[in-house]
Motif scaffolding. Structure first.
Motif, PDB file in Angstrom:
ATOM      1  N   ARG A  84       1.067  -1.150  -0.092  1.00 27.45           N
ATOM      2  CA  ARG A  84      -0.014  -0.039   0.024  1.00 27.45           C
ATOM      3  C   ARG A  84       0.890   1.134   0.122  1.00 27.45           C
ATOM      4  O   ARG A  84       0.480   2.209  -0.849  1.00 27.45           O
ATOM      5  CB  ARG A  84      -1.070   0.113   1.273  1.00 27.45           C
ATOM      6  CG  ARG A  84      -2.032   1.072   1.072  1.00 27.45           C
ATOM      7  CD  ARG A  84      -2.916   1.104   2.416  1.00 27.45           C
ATOM      8  NE  ARG A  84      -3.766  -0.160   2.233  1.00 27.45           N
ATOM      9  CZ  ARG A  84      -4.418  -0.931   3.086  1.00 27.45           C
ATOM     10  NH1 ARG A  84      -4.505  -0.309   4.527  1.00 27.45           N
ATOM     11  NH2 ARG A  84      -5.095  -2.046   3.032  1.00 27.45           N
ATOM     12  N   ALA A  85       2.054   1.175   0.720  1.00 27.71           N
ATOM     13  CA  ALA A  85       2.825   2.408   0.764  1.00 27.71           C
ATOM     14  C   ALA A  85       3.537   2.495  -0.521  1.00 27.71           C
ATOM     15  O   ALA A  85       3.898   3.800  -1.035  1.00 27.71           O
ATOM     16  CB  ALA A  85       3.873   2.114   2.083  1.00 27.71           C
ATOM     17  N   GLU A  86       3.929   1.254  -0.994  1.00 26.96           N
ATOM     18  CA  GLU A  86       4.514   1.532  -2.326  1.00 26.96           C
ATOM     19  C   GLU A  86       3.749   2.072  -3.382  1.00 26.96           C
ATOM     20  O   GLU A  86       3.899   2.994  -4.299  1.00 26.96           O
ATOM     21  CB  GLU A  86       4.973   0.002  -2.681  1.00 26.96           C
ATOM     22  CG  GLU A  86       6.139   0.242  -4.152  1.00 26.96           C
ATOM     23  CD  GLU A  86       6.570  -1.140  -4.261  1.00 26.96           C
ATOM     24  OE1 GLU A  86       7.320  -1.353  -5.529  1.00 26.96           O
ATOM     25  OE2 GLU A  86       6.184  -2.162  -3.711  1.00 26.96           O
ATOM     26  N   ALA A  87       2.399   1.655  -3.384  1.00 28.07           N
ATOM     27  CA  ALA A  87       1.373   2.026  -4.132  1.00 28.07           C
ATOM     28  C   ALA A  87       1.187   3.538  -4.283  1.00 28.07           C
ATOM     29  O   ALA A  87       0.915   4.113  -5.095  1.00 28.07           O
ATOM     30  CB  ALA A  87       0.037   1.311  -4.242  1.00 28.07           C
ATOM     31  N   ARG A  89       3.675   5.671  -3.106  1.00 30.39           N
ATOM     32  CA  ARG A  89       4.736   6.416  -3.604  1.00 30.39           C
ATOM     33  C   ARG A  89       4.427   6.303  -5.050  1.00 30.39           C
ATOM     34  O   ARG A  89       4.804   7.508  -5.707  1.00 30.39           O
ATOM     35  CB  ARG A  89       5.715   5.512  -3.110  1.00 30.39           C
ATOM     36  CG  ARG A  89       6.176   5.918  -1.691  1.00 30.39           C
ATOM     37  CD  ARG A  89       7.894   5.337  -1.617  1.00 30.39           C
ATOM     38  NE  ARG A  89       8.154   3.926  -1.870  1.00 30.39           N
ATOM     39  CZ  ARG A  89       7.965   3.016  -1.122  1.00 30.39           C
ATOM     40  NH1 ARG A  89       7.636   3.175   0.015  1.00 30.39           N
ATOM     41  NH2 ARG A  89       8.158   1.759  -1.517  1.00 30.39           N
ATOM     42  N   TYR A  90       4.134   5.198  -5.890  1.00 27.84           N
ATOM     43  CA  TYR A  90       3.818   5.334  -7.250  1.00 27.84           C
ATOM     44  C   TYR A  90       2.975   6.367  -7.889  1.00 27.84           C
ATOM     45  O   TYR A  90       2.993   6.937  -8.695  1.00 27.84           O
ATOM     46  CB  TYR A  90       3.611   3.942  -7.865  1.00 27.84           C
ATOM     47  CG  TYR A  90       4.778   3.042  -7.620  1.00 27.84           C
ATOM     48  CD1 TYR A  90       5.853   3.301  -8.580  1.00 27.84           C
ATOM     49  CD2 TYR A  90       4.693   1.643  -7.237  1.00 27.84           C
ATOM     50  CE1 TYR A  90       7.188   2.488  -8.563  1.00 27.84           C
ATOM     51  CE2 TYR A  90       5.884   0.781  -7.478  1.00 27.84           C
ATOM     52  CZ  TYR A  90       6.908   1.150  -7.955  1.00 27.84           C
ATOM     53  OH  TYR A  90       7.855   0.457  -8.191  1.00 27.84           O
ATOM     54  N   GLU A  91       1.879   6.461  -6.651  1.00 27.49           N
ATOM     55  CA  GLU A  91       0.626   7.222  -7.021  1.00 27.49           C
ATOM     56  C   GLU A  91       0.929   8.830  -7.134  1.00 27.49           C
ATOM     57  O   GLU A  91       0.853   9.430  -7.747  1.00 27.49           O
ATOM     58  CB  GLU A  91      -0.440   7.010  -6.033  1.00 27.49           C
ATOM     59  CG  GLU A  91      -1.704   7.790  -6.426  1.00 27.49           C
ATOM     60  CD  GLU A  91      -2.800   7.588  -5.569  1.00 27.49           C
ATOM     61  OE1 GLU A  91      -3.748   8.310  -5.536  1.00 27.49           O
ATOM     62  OE2 GLU A  91      -2.430   6.476  -4.627  1.00 27.49           O
ATOM     63  N   GLN A  95       1.514  11.231  -9.912  1.00 31.01           N
ATOM     64  CA  GLN A  95       0.689  12.545  -9.909  1.00 31.01           C
ATOM     65  C   GLN A  95       1.661  13.573 -10.361  1.00 31.01           C
ATOM     66  O   GLN A  95       1.268  14.609 -10.987  1.00 31.01           O
ATOM     67  CB  GLN A  95       0.348  12.752  -8.612  1.00 31.01           C
ATOM     68  CG  GLN A  95      -0.709  13.844  -8.493  1.00 31.01           C
ATOM     69  CD  GLN A  95      -1.197  14.067  -7.134  1.00 31.01           C
ATOM     70  OE1 GLN A  95      -1.111  13.196  -5.838  1.00 31.01           O
ATOM     71  NE2 GLN A  95      -1.918  15.143  -6.623  1.00 31.01           N
ATOM     72  N   GLN A  96       2.896  13.670  -9.769  1.00 34.83           N
ATOM     73  CA  GLN A  96       4.058  14.819  -9.906  1.00 34.83           C
ATOM     74  C   GLN A  96       4.424  14.614 -11.394  1.00 34.83           C
ATOM     75  O   GLN A  96       4.262  15.788 -12.087  1.00 34.83           O
ATOM     76  CB  GLN A  96       5.497  14.552  -9.219  1.00 34.83           C
ATOM     77  CG  GLN A  96       5.166  14.649  -7.796  1.00 34.83           C
ATOM     78  CD  GLN A  96       6.500  14.350  -6.981  1.00 34.83           C
ATOM     79  OE1 GLN A  96       7.475  13.681  -7.477  1.00 34.83           O
ATOM     80  NE2 GLN A  96       6.435  14.582  -5.827  1.00 34.83           N
TER      81      GLN A  96
END
Length: 516
Positions: A84-87, A89-91, A95-96
């Motif tokens: 969930r944390a990795e997801a 970060r990817y999110e 977004q950036q």
């Protein structure tokens, strides 16, 4: 009686046997029943014990299953959290990137809008220009009374006639100029050859004077019918000038070693007093051996002074010959030793190989020892000698590049260039005063700066080269060829200098952009 007894015994036995059997059977039944009761009790006990053990095992198994399920659940929870944390970060990264893409898209849209506006403006300007051009052509046709095609034919005819005339005039001028240049170049080649062999002061570097005890010695040197002087000139290759100079004989020759041999031989003959052809031959041979020893000693002294070892014996001998070689009044051997010391000092300051630097500095002008005898410049001859006697590639490159003829491939070669310039340009080192030297450098730079399109210029290599920086917007690559030729011609016509001056033009274009 006896019979009755036997009968009684038999009857007793008959009665006793069944009774005894019944009793025994009853007893056995009781024992069996007792044993069966005990076996049932033991079986019940075993069954109870087995049930208790099975219950305990069941409870233990349930506990283990619960613990395993809890551990598995914890691991799954941990993995779910990490994913969930990795997801997340990817999110965030996505977004950036989307934000950056949106910004770039906005910038591109703005640029496209600006370009569109510029294109529209250019289109309008082109249309206006086309309209004005058409009006101009119509006005010209009206004024001249000719159509555009007729005007083109007329202009081409006039231009063709002018070009033919100018071409003929130019060819004639070039022919006459070529004849003039041929005479001029021939004189320059002769002068250059004289400078190469005899430096600036010919009389000073081609003559040696031998003092005589009295004027009567002149007659003895000449000998009967001139046989002594002819023998001496033939053996040494030097001309003897015996004139009205009191108590002196002048030795004239371009080769300084031959003059030295003749001087030593003549001085020995004067001291000995016996002057005849056989004695002259003997003294000349002794003088040649003496000069050869002096040459070798001078070469060895030079390498000892510099602190360089392992140089081939033939190169050492050639170094010694440079004692009798001058360049613009500067002794070639002393100049080489000075360059070796300067190169070593510069190398030590920069953390380079000091011995290799001194070696390259000492041998940089070794070609001057043989350029009187062999064809080629002292740079070419020096490089060939170093290759022949197995010098390192660094030394060979330093010899080839110390006047900029070949590109330097090492820092030591660059240091040799600098040290050679310092030694040659040092006021008093050569037959050129400081004022003359600085004036010539200033004149070189002023000549180049006066041309249109020149940004700045630098006189380098003790005035042997001038580097000119041009403005790239004003001078094209084609213009640079003509500009370099014009500057060289201007230098030739306005300055007097020994050797050649190299004119190098540099056109630098820079394009700058920024990453956003």
């Amino acid at each position: 009686m006896a019979v009755y007894i036997i009968i009684a015994v038999v009857v007793t036995l008959v009665i006793a046997v069944p009774v005894t059997s019944a009793v025994v059977t009853s007893t056995l039944k009781k024992q069996a029943a007792s044993k069966i009761g005990n076996a049932d009790e033991k079986a019940r006990e075993i069954i109870d014990e087995a049930l208790k053990t099975a219950e305990a095992k069941k409870r233990e198994g349930l506990l283990e299953v619960k613990e395993e399920s809890i551990r598995t659940k914890n691991e799954l929870d941990k993995e779910i959290k990490e994913r969930r944390a990795e997801a997340q970060r990817y999110e965030r990264r996505v977004q950036q990137k989307e934000e950056n893409i949106d910004k770039k898209a906005e910038a591109i849209e703005k640029k496209e809008a600006s370009l569109t506006a510029r294109e529209e403006e250019l289109s309008k300007q082109k249309a206006e220009i086309a309209k004005l051009n058409e009006q101009r052509v119509q006005e010209l046709e009206r004024i001249s009374g000719l159509t555009s095609e007729q005007a083109k034919e007329y202009l081409l005819k006039i231009v063709e006639e002018d070009v033919k005339h100018e071409t003929a005039v130019m060819i004639k001028e070039m022919e006459s100029r070529a004849k003039e240049e041929a005479d001029k170049k021939a004189k320059e080649y002769v002068v250059t050859a004289i400078q190469r062999c005899a430096a600036d002061h010919v009389s000073e570097t081609t003559l040696s004077v031998v003092q005589l005890p009295n004027d009567e010695m002149k007659g003895r040197i000449i000998g009967r019918e001139g046989r002594n002087i002819r023998t001496l000139e033939t053996m040494t290759g030097v001309d003897l000038i015996i004139d009205d100079t009191p108590e002196a004989v002048i030795l004239s020759g371009f080769d300084p070693i031959r003059r030295e041999v003749a001087r030593i031989a003549l001085e020995k003959l004067i001291v000995d007093g016996r002057i005849h052809p056989a004695r002259i031959e003997e003294m000349v041979e002794k003088a040649q051996k003496e000069v050869e020893n002096i040459i070798r000693e001078e070469g060895e002294a030079a390498i000892l002074e510099v602190g360089v070892h392992g140089i081939h014996s033939e190169l050492v001998r050639l170094l010694g010959k440079m004692k009798y070689r001058t360049s613009y009044g500067q002794n070639a051997l002393k100049h080489s030793i000075e360059v070796a010391h300067l190169t070593g000092l510069l190398a030590s300051e920069m953390g380079l190989d000091v011995r290799m630097a001194k070696r390259a500095g000492l041998l940089h002008d070794i070609g001057k020892a043989v350029d009187h005898e062999m064809e080629g410049s002292h740079i070419q001859l020096g490089a060939e000698l170093c290759r022949k006697y197995k010098e390192s590639p660094i030394v060979i490159n330093a010899v080839e590049s110390h006047h900029g003829d070949v590109e330097a491939t090492s820092l030591i070669a660059c240091l040799v260039q600098a040290a050679d310039t310092i030694s040659a340009a040092r006021p008093g080192a050569r037959r050129e005063t400081l004022q003359t030297y600085t004036t010539r450098l200033t004149q070189l730079e002023n000549i180049a700066n006066n041309f249109k399109g020149v940004e700045k210029s630098f006189a380098i290599q003790a005035g042997r080269e001038i580097r000119v920086m041009v403005v790239p917007d004003q001078i094209t690559d084609t213009d640079m060829v003509l500009l370099a030729r014009d500057i060289a011609k201007q230098i030739e016509s306005e300055l007097e200098y020994p050797g050649n001056i190299k004119v190098s033009l540099i056109r630098e274009s820079r394009v700058i952009d920024y990453a956003k």
